[in-house]
Design a protein around this motif. Structure first.
Motif, short mmCIF file in Angstrom:
data_model
loop_
_atom_site.label_atom_id
_atom_site.label_comp_id
_atom_site.label_asym_id
_atom_site.label_seq_id
_atom_site.Cartn_x
_atom_site.Cartn_y
_atom_site.Cartn_z
N MET A 1 -41.06 -55.22 53.81
CA MET A 1 -40.93 -56.66 53.78
C MET A 1 -42.10 -57.24 52.98
O MET A 1 -43.24 -56.82 53.15
N PRO B 1 -44.73 -59.76 52.65
CA PRO B 1 -45.32 -60.66 53.63
C PRO B 1 -45.39 -62.11 53.15
O PRO B 1 -45.39 -63.03 53.96
N ARG C 1 -41.44 -63.09 53.13
CA ARG C 1 -40.73 -62.62 54.33
C ARG C 1 -39.33 -62.12 53.99
O ARG C 1 -38.42 -62.19 54.80
N GLN C 2 -39.15 -61.62 52.78
CA GLN C 2 -37.87 -61.06 52.37
C GLN C 2 -38.00 -59.55 52.21
O GLN C 2 -39.09 -59.03 51.94
#
Length: 117
Positions: free
Chosen positions: A17, A19, A22-23
């Motif tokens: 992911m 950070p 957040r994908q």
């Protein structure tokens, strides 16, 4: 015998992911991945590292001891002797390695049989 490390034809692409967004993200290489390989052999063998992909820089430890790599890195024209087993008794060797960024993977861990003296 050889063991190929960091080959995207064999190992799955790393998922994670991002950070910041957040994908879900993919890590296209294997730089920074900590490999721990434990080998047990009852035969006398030499263990060597070969930069099959062209160029390797990073960190290598054998049985907890750091192995010094050539300052300019390891190329596909050479192999680096990491360890030699000493006897016909079972010998366990732990090899840890981590490729630095911009390393050209894969690398091969070679087990070369040695003649008994």
């Amino acid at each position: 015998m050889s063991l190929t490390i960091g080959d995207d034809q064999v190992e799955p692409v790393l998922q994670g992911m991002n950070p910041a967004t957040r994908q879900e993200a993919q890590h296209p290489g294997y730089a920074g991945v900590h490999y721990r390989i434990e080998l047990t052999s009852a035969d006398s063998v030499a263990l060597a590292l070969h930069a099959r992909g062209g160029f390797f820089q990073g960190a290598v430890k054998v049985n907890g001891q750091a192995v010094e790599l050539p300052e300019a890195g390891l190329t596909d024209k050479e192999a680096l002797l990491l360890h030699r087993t000493k006897s016909k008794q079972a010998d366990t060797v732990v090899i840890e390695l981590m490729a630095a960024d911009r390393t050209q993977l894969p690398v091969e861990l070679l087990a070369i049989p040695l003649e008994a003296k």
